[in-house]
Structures are given as C-alpha cells and as structure tokens.
Motif scaffolding. Structure first.
Motif, mmCIF file in Angstrom:
data_model
loop_
_atom_site.group_PDB
_atom_site.id
_atom_site.type_symbol
_atom_site.label_atom_id
_atom_site.label_comp_id
_atom_site.label_asym_id
_atom_site.label_seq_id
_atom_site.Cartn_x
_atom_site.Cartn_y
_atom_site.Cartn_z
ATOM 1 N N PHE A 6 -4.768 -5.581 -2.523
ATOM 2 C CA PHE A 6 -6.066 -4.907 -2.507
ATOM 3 C C PHE A 6 -6.967 -5.465 -3.597
ATOM 4 O O PHE A 6 -8.125 -5.827 -3.338
ATOM 5 C CB PHE A 6 -5.857 -3.401 -2.702
ATOM 6 C CG PHE A 6 -7.131 -2.613 -2.847
ATOM 7 C CD1 PHE A 6 -7.891 -2.297 -1.730
ATOM 8 C CD2 PHE A 6 -7.567 -2.186 -4.095
ATOM 9 C CE1 PHE A 6 -9.078 -1.562 -1.851
ATOM 10 C CE2 PHE A 6 -8.736 -1.461 -4.231
ATOM 11 C CZ PHE A 6 -9.492 -1.151 -3.108
ATOM 12 N N GLN A 12 -5.535 3.648 -0.057
ATOM 13 C CA GLN A 12 -4.238 4.156 0.386
ATOM 14 C C GLN A 12 -4.395 5.393 1.264
ATOM 15 O O GLN A 12 -3.668 5.561 2.251
ATOM 16 C CB GLN A 12 -3.356 4.456 -0.828
ATOM 17 C CG GLN A 12 -2.928 3.201 -1.585
ATOM 18 C CD GLN A 12 -2.257 3.517 -2.904
ATOM 19 O OE1 GLN A 12 -2.708 4.386 -3.653
ATOM 20 N NE2 GLN A 12 -1.171 2.816 -3.190
ATOM 21 N N GLY A 50 -0.617 -2.643 -5.017
ATOM 22 C CA GLY A 50 -2.052 -2.817 -4.840
ATOM 23 C C GLY A 50 -2.569 -4.186 -5.210
ATOM 24 O O GLY A 50 -3.786 -4.408 -5.216
ATOM 25 N N TYR A 67 0.804 -1.220 0.000
ATOM 26 C CA TYR A 67 0.000 0.000 0.000
ATOM 27 C C TYR A 67 0.838 1.271 0.000
ATOM 28 O O TYR A 67 0.298 2.364 -0.137
ATOM 29 C CB TYR A 67 -0.926 0.014 1.230
ATOM 30 C CG TYR A 67 -2.077 -0.939 1.090
ATOM 31 C CD1 TYR A 67 -3.255 -0.550 0.445
ATOM 32 C CD2 TYR A 67 -1.996 -2.241 1.566
ATOM 33 C CE1 TYR A 67 -4.316 -1.437 0.297
ATOM 34 C CE2 TYR A 67 -3.050 -3.130 1.422
ATOM 35 C CZ TYR A 67 -4.205 -2.721 0.784
ATOM 36 O OH TYR A 67 -5.252 -3.602 0.627
ATOM 37 N N SER A 68 2.166 1.132 0.140
ATOM 38 C CA SER A 68 2.960 2.345 0.319
ATOM 39 C C SER A 68 4.144 2.472 -0.625
ATOM 40 O O SER A 68 4.677 3.569 -0.787
ATOM 41 C CB SER A 68 3.494 2.404 1.763
ATOM 42 O OG SER A 68 4.353 1.305 2.032
ATOM 43 N N LEU A 74 -8.410 2.099 -5.173
ATOM 44 C CA LEU A 74 -7.086 1.892 -4.586
ATOM 45 C C LEU A 74 -6.532 3.184 -3.992
ATOM 46 O O LEU A 74 -6.055 3.169 -2.844
ATOM 47 C CB LEU A 74 -6.115 1.304 -5.608
ATOM 48 C CG LEU A 74 -4.668 1.128 -5.107
ATOM 49 C CD1 LEU A 74 -4.616 0.226 -3.873
ATOM 50 C CD2 LEU A 74 -3.777 0.577 -6.219
#
Length: 341
Positions: A248, A290, A245, A233-234, A286
């Motif tokens: 996700f 985030q 992602g 996510y980062s 997404l």
C-alpha cells in the motif's frame, strides 16, 4: 561430517506446516548437501560479501524453491547429484532478487528481521546481489547442459522483466488484472516454474514431463504470490515477516486493491486514486484501505483465485504416478495457500 539435525516436531494433522515438513524430510540429505554448497559458494576474500549474504541466507527462509527442484528430480526418478547444485543455483537467484527488491522497495524488514539494506546499506546489498547472480550462473555453466542454462537464465531475465513491469504499473490504478498477472508470473512464478522444470531435465525425462512440471511450478508460483498480496492487507506483521502495508505504502497495484477499486463507489475510487496514484497518504489511510478491502471481501476473493491456480498445479501433477514425491508436491500446494488462514 556435520551432525544430523533433530527431527521436526510433531504437527497436528491439519497443520499446513506438515506439508512443508514432509517435503523437507523427503529430500533431507539432498537439502543438507545443497545448504553446504550454498555456504561454500558464498565465500569470498572480500569479507563483506559472505557476511551480508549469510545474513539473508540464514534469516529463516524455508528454501521452498530449491526444495521444489530436489523434489521434482525425485519425482522423475533421478539418482544423480546434478540437482543439488541446480537447487543451490535457484536459491542464489532467489536471494539475489530479494536483496535487489528490498533496495527498490526501501524495505526495512525481511523474514521478521532487519533487511540487509537496513543493516548494511543499499550499495552493498545491490552489489552482493550481483555477486550471487554471478555465482548462480557459474553453477549453471558447471552443470554443462545448455537446456538447463536456457531454462534458468531465461527465468532470471523474466524475473527482472516482472520487476520492471511492476515498477511501470506502480501507482497506476488503471492497471488491468491481465497486467497484474503478468507481473506476478514474471517476478515470482517464473522461478518456481524453472525450479521444477529442471528436475525433469536432469532426469532426462520426456518433454511432456518437463512441461507438466513447469506448468505445476508456474501455477504454484502464481498462487503463492496471490496469497502474499492478500496477506499484505490482512496478516499480522509477525506472521507476514515484513512490514504490513508495504504494498500500500509503495503504491503497488495488487489484486485485493484492483477488486476493491472496481467494486467501490466514486468516493472509494477517489480514495484509491489519492493514496496510490497521487501518493498522498496519511497515517489513517492504511486502516481505511484495510476496511474497504474487508467490506468488499477482496482478500477472500484473492485467496479463492489462488485456490484455482492451486487446482491447476495439482492437475499438472496428475500425469505422474502416485508416490511420496507426488504426495509431497501436492501437499505444498495447500501449504502455499493455507498461509492466508
């Protein structure tokens, strides 16, 4: 005899890659022997097998798991050669699981390049993964130790259980943190633990040393996977080496999501249910996920949890005398966690 590779470039003192370089340098000769064995055992009269296997084996992986086997054996004072074949065995198990995982996850990227299934198709990837598992078991049997066979075969079974459990909990936002930890202990940490434990076994060290190295590997593997889940996510795609992602989009329930869901208001929890449970996602979802994760600082808290497991790994090594091998294994804890920077 192949030419010795050029020395690793000089790295800044605070660069976590220094720890990986130190570990690699410590066991360089053993690692070269391991790599030669891997290449030899990938061969087959069926041309597609070495072609596909070579694609993923040569795709830039750090060989972290076999490095752990080699270093654990060095830490335990082992001076034989059995650890080289077992390190290759560990790498074959890991590579086989990558091939299978990318098919299950429909991943298009692996280590920054096209995944094997994207290039060769799903069926060849699964079958070559099976071939590599078989090669791993041949290496286990050739070692001749029932204890080694027990440790590594149990790890292979646990990895499969972890992947199935992840499949069961996928798209279920009611998954608990305990269930999540069981998933990452199975799919990732079990092989770390086995990789280090066999280093003590081949050295014929007391059971307490084998347990300490297993505890080190288990804690390190959990920390490693926690950081991976935070990076999904980062991180940038280039840094992550796979599509950002992916977790996700696949509806995987990871700690950053569990924490964000628990801390969110009803509208935020409804968002997580829609995108993960109902699998109704749009292009804007997404970035919103985030943003929620940043709002609740769940990446930072996931990395902090990884540091706790890193401390457990360091504590497990305290029973061994100081030296280069212990220093290298301690350094790799920071390397695993510092990837989140």
């Amino acid at each position: 005899m192949s030419a010795r590779p050029a020395p690793a470039p000089t790295l800044p003192p605070n660069d976590p890659e220094r720890a990986l370089a130190a570990l690699t340098d410590l066991v360089r000769d053993d690692l070269e022997a391991c790599n030669r064995l891997i290449v030899d055992r990938m061969q087959s009269e069926v041309a597609l097998i070495p072609q596909l296997a070579a694609h993923i084996v040569a795709a830039g992986g750090k060989r972290l798991r076999p490095l752990l086997t080699l270093a654990a054996a060095r830490l335990c004072g082992y001076r034989g050669t059995r650890h080289v074949a077992l390190a290759a065995c560990v790498e074959f198990i890991h590579t086989a699981t990558l091939l299978h995982d990318d098919v299950v996850d429909e991943s298009a990227l692996r280590r920054g390049g096209p995944s094997a299934n994207a290039l060769f198709g799903n069926k060849p990837s699964v079958l070559v993964g099976d071939f590599l598992f078989a090669r791993a078991f041949q290496l286990m049997v050739a070692d001749g130790s029932l204890r080694v066979l027990e440790i590594l075969s149990a790890a292979a079974a646990t990895i499969a259980e972890g992947e199935v459990l992840q499949l069961v909990t996928q798209n279920d936002i009611a998954t608990t943190e305990d269930q999540y930890l069981r998933v990452i202990e199975g799919k990732t940490a079990a092989l770390f633990a086995a990789a280090t434990e066999v280093g003590a076994v081949v050295a014929d060290r007391p059971e307490a040393d084998a347990v300490a190295l297993r505890d080190y590997g288990m804690a390190l593997g959990i920390a490693f996977q926690l950081v991976d889940d935070a990076l999904d996510y980062s991180a940038s795609e280039a840094a992550l080496g796979k599509t950002v992602g992916d977790d996700f989009r696949e509806g995987k329930i990871t700690l950053p999501v569990l924490l964000a869901h628990a801390r969110g208001d009803e509208a935020e929890r409804a968002f997580w249910r829609r995108v993960l449970e109902d699998k109704e996602q749009s292009d804007d979802d997404l970035p919103r996920a985030q943003a929620l994760i940043r709002r609740h600082r769940t990446v930072e808290d996931t990395v902090a949890r990884a540091r706790l497991y890193g401390d457990r790994a360091l504590s497990a090594l305290a029973t061994f005398p100081p030296g280069q091998a212990r220093d290298a294994l301690e350094g790799i804890v920071e390397f695993c966690i510092a990837r989140a920077r």
